[in-house]
Design a protein around this motif. Structure first.
Motif, mmCIF file in Angstrom:
data_model
loop_
_atom_site.group_PDB
_atom_site.id
_atom_site.type_symbol
_atom_site.label_atom_id
_atom_site.label_comp_id
_atom_site.label_asym_id
_atom_site.label_seq_id
_atom_site.Cartn_x
_atom_site.Cartn_y
_atom_site.Cartn_z
ATOM 1 N N VAL A 63 0.846 -1.191 0.000
ATOM 2 C CA VAL A 63 0.000 0.000 0.000
ATOM 3 C C VAL A 63 0.884 1.245 0.000
ATOM 4 O O VAL A 63 1.894 1.313 0.694
ATOM 5 N N SER A 64 0.471 2.229 -0.771
ATOM 6 C CA SER A 64 1.173 3.504 -0.833
ATOM 7 C C SER A 64 0.167 4.622 -0.602
ATOM 8 O O SER A 64 -0.761 4.796 -1.395
ATOM 9 N N GLY A 65 0.291 5.341 0.489
ATOM 10 C CA GLY A 65 -0.607 6.451 0.760
ATOM 11 C C GLY A 65 -1.413 6.258 2.032
ATOM 12 O O GLY A 65 -1.318 5.233 2.708
ATOM 13 N N GLN A 66 -2.213 7.253 2.376
ATOM 14 C CA GLN A 66 -2.945 7.312 3.642
ATOM 15 C C GLN A 66 -4.459 7.206 3.476
ATOM 16 O O GLN A 66 -5.189 7.423 4.437
ATOM 17 N N SER A 67 -4.948 6.866 2.303
ATOM 18 C CA SER A 67 -6.388 6.940 2.048
ATOM 19 C C SER A 67 -7.226 5.908 2.794
ATOM 20 O O SER A 67 -8.441 6.046 2.872
ATOM 21 N N MET A 68 -6.616 4.879 3.399
ATOM 22 C CA MET A 68 -7.403 3.820 4.036
ATOM 23 C C MET A 68 -7.107 3.653 5.526
ATOM 24 O O MET A 68 -7.457 2.637 6.125
ATOM 25 N N ILE A 69 -6.533 4.667 6.163
ATOM 26 C CA ILE A 69 -6.119 4.502 7.558
ATOM 27 C C ILE A 69 -7.296 4.285 8.512
ATOM 28 O O ILE A 69 -7.147 3.601 9.521
ATOM 29 N N ASP A 70 -8.471 4.821 8.204
ATOM 30 C CA ASP A 70 -9.627 4.587 9.068
ATOM 31 C C ASP A 70 -10.161 3.163 8.937
ATOM 32 O O ASP A 70 -10.964 2.718 9.756
ATOM 33 N N ALA A 71 -9.702 2.436 7.934
ATOM 34 C CA ALA A 71 -10.037 1.016 7.775
ATOM 35 C C ALA A 71 -8.920 0.141 8.342
ATOM 36 O O ALA A 71 -8.955 -1.079 8.215
ATOM 37 N N GLY A 72 -7.902 0.770 8.956
ATOM 38 C CA GLY A 72 -6.807 0.019 9.554
ATOM 39 C C GLY A 72 -5.732 -0.398 8.574
ATOM 40 O O GLY A 72 -4.933 -1.283 8.867
ATOM 41 N N ILE A 73 -5.693 0.223 7.403
ATOM 42 C CA ILE A 73 -4.683 -0.083 6.388
ATOM 43 C C ILE A 73 -3.845 1.174 6.192
ATOM 44 O O ILE A 73 -4.377 2.223 5.838
ATOM 45 N N TYR A 74 -2.530 1.039 6.426
ATOM 46 C CA TYR A 74 -1.635 2.188 6.457
ATOM 47 C C TYR A 74 -0.606 2.134 5.328
ATOM 48 O O TYR A 74 -0.390 1.081 4.713
ATOM 49 N N ASP A 75 0.043 3.273 5.095
ATOM 50 C CA ASP A 75 1.118 3.372 4.116
ATOM 51 C C ASP A 75 2.163 2.299 4.397
ATOM 52 O O ASP A 75 2.558 2.092 5.542
ATOM 53 N N ASP A 76 2.580 1.612 3.395
ATOM 54 C CA ASP A 76 3.616 0.578 3.426
ATOM 55 C C ASP A 76 3.125 -0.765 3.967
ATOM 56 O O ASP A 76 3.897 -1.710 4.074
ATOM 57 N N ASP A 77 1.837 -0.896 4.324
ATOM 58 C CA ASP A 77 1.289 -2.203 4.679
ATOM 59 C C ASP A 77 1.305 -3.096 3.442
ATOM 60 O O ASP A 77 1.343 -2.615 2.310
ATOM 61 N N VAL A 78 1.239 -4.378 3.671
ATOM 62 C CA VAL A 78 1.131 -5.354 2.590
ATOM 63 C C VAL A 78 -0.255 -5.972 2.701
ATOM 64 O O VAL A 78 -0.690 -6.347 3.792
ATOM 65 N N VAL A 79 -0.975 -6.042 1.581
ATOM 66 C CA VAL A 79 -2.303 -6.651 1.585
ATOM 67 C C VAL A 79 -2.310 -7.870 0.674
ATOM 68 O O VAL A 79 -1.656 -7.889 -0.366
ATOM 69 N N VAL A 80 -3.055 -8.885 1.114
ATOM 70 C CA VAL A 80 -3.253 -10.092 0.325
ATOM 71 C C VAL A 80 -4.585 -9.928 -0.396
ATOM 72 O O VAL A 80 -5.606 -9.617 0.227
ATOM 73 N N VAL A 81 -4.567 -10.123 -1.704
ATOM 74 C CA VAL A 81 -5.729 -9.867 -2.546
ATOM 75 C C VAL A 81 -6.125 -11.146 -3.276
ATOM 76 O O VAL A 81 -5.272 -11.826 -3.847
ATOM 77 N N ASP A 82 -7.418 -11.459 -3.242
ATOM 78 C CA ASP A 82 -7.944 -12.605 -3.982
ATOM 79 C C ASP A 82 -8.616 -12.116 -5.254
ATOM 80 O O ASP A 82 -9.543 -11.304 -5.189
ATOM 81 N N ARG A 83 -8.151 -12.628 -6.380
ATOM 82 C CA ARG A 83 -8.766 -12.279 -7.660
ATOM 83 C C ARG A 83 -10.099 -12.985 -7.857
ATOM 84 O O ARG A 83 -10.951 -12.511 -8.605
ATOM 85 N N ASP A 84 -10.293 -14.132 -7.212
ATOM 86 C CA ASP A 84 -11.500 -14.918 -7.452
ATOM 87 C C ASP A 84 -12.600 -14.685 -6.416
ATOM 88 O O ASP A 84 -13.633 -15.332 -6.453
ATOM 89 N N ALA A 85 -12.402 -13.754 -5.490
ATOM 90 C CA ALA A 85 -13.435 -13.438 -4.498
ATOM 91 C C ALA A 85 -14.449 -12.472 -5.104
ATOM 92 O O ALA A 85 -14.104 -11.634 -5.934
ATOM 93 N N THR A 86 -15.684 -12.582 -4.681
ATOM 94 C CA THR A 86 -16.740 -11.708 -5.179
ATOM 95 C C THR A 86 -16.703 -10.377 -4.436
ATOM 96 O O THR A 86 -16.807 -10.355 -3.206
ATOM 97 N N PRO A 87 -16.548 -9.269 -5.178
ATOM 98 C CA PRO A 87 -16.543 -7.962 -4.507
ATOM 99 C C PRO A 87 -17.968 -7.556 -4.128
ATOM 100 O O PRO A 87 -18.817 -7.379 -4.983
ATOM 101 N N VAL A 88 -18.224 -7.463 -2.831
ATOM 102 C CA VAL A 88 -19.549 -7.079 -2.344
ATOM 103 C C VAL A 88 -19.418 -5.798 -1.534
ATOM 104 O O VAL A 88 -18.335 -5.428 -1.086
ATOM 105 N N SER A 89 -20.527 -5.143 -1.319
ATOM 106 C CA SER A 89 -20.543 -3.887 -0.586
ATOM 107 C C SER A 89 -19.929 -4.062 0.800
ATOM 108 O O SER A 89 -20.210 -5.024 1.510
ATOM 109 N N GLY A 90 -19.060 -3.126 1.155
ATOM 110 C CA GLY A 90 -18.405 -3.138 2.441
ATOM 111 C C GLY A 90 -17.012 -3.733 2.409
ATOM 112 O O GLY A 90 -16.236 -3.538 3.343
#
Length: 148
Positions: A63-90
């Protein structure tokens, strides 16, 4: 679109990582009061299995930037992303917007899917997830280096 745009490059699947990603667990670390009866425990943790990185549909982003800090995701964090998961609201997603990857929360507003930042201290424009936006994958986990 500002901040948290990651230049678009070819993401690489991590399913072929060597099985050497193992840590030794010493013991459970109580978040309350320590137990004097706690036994010494030594068990291996396979980070690839724990984070389910051995799937062809799993990817890792920094992650690069501060746009998600209220969701607990900060600059330089690493996120695991699933391409096959269904994107749903929230859910937190990675999307391709204006040629770059962004991390945002997918929400429905007035019957339309919208990508919203989660930082109350800064202003980010919401993006309608229309045909010009590709929701690339769903964030499943995040990892943070606390030594910063």
């Amino acid at each position: 679109m500002s901040a948290c745009v990651i230049p678009l490059s070819q993401p690489m699947p991590i399913a072929d990582l060597p099985p050497a990603f193992r840590l030794r667990v010493v013991s459970a670390a109580g978040a309350g009061f320590p137990s004097p009866a706690q036994d010494w425990e030594e068990t291996a943790i396979d980070l690839v299995a724990l984070l389910r990185l051995d799937r062809a549909a799993s990817f890792v982003f920094r992650v690069s930037g501060q746009s998600m800090i209220d969701a607990g995701i900060y600059d330089d964090d690493v996120v695991v992303v699933d391409r096959d998961a269904t994107p749903v609201s929230g859910r937190i997603v990675i999307a391709v917007v204006d040629g770059g990857f962004v991390i945002r929360q997918l929400v429905w507003r007035d019957g339309k899917p919208v990508l919203e930042a989660r930082n109350a201290r800064m202003r980010y424009d919401a993006v309608i997830a229309d045909e010009s936006v590709e929701v690339w994958g769903v964030v499943r986990a995040s990892v943070r280096n606390l030594q910063g």
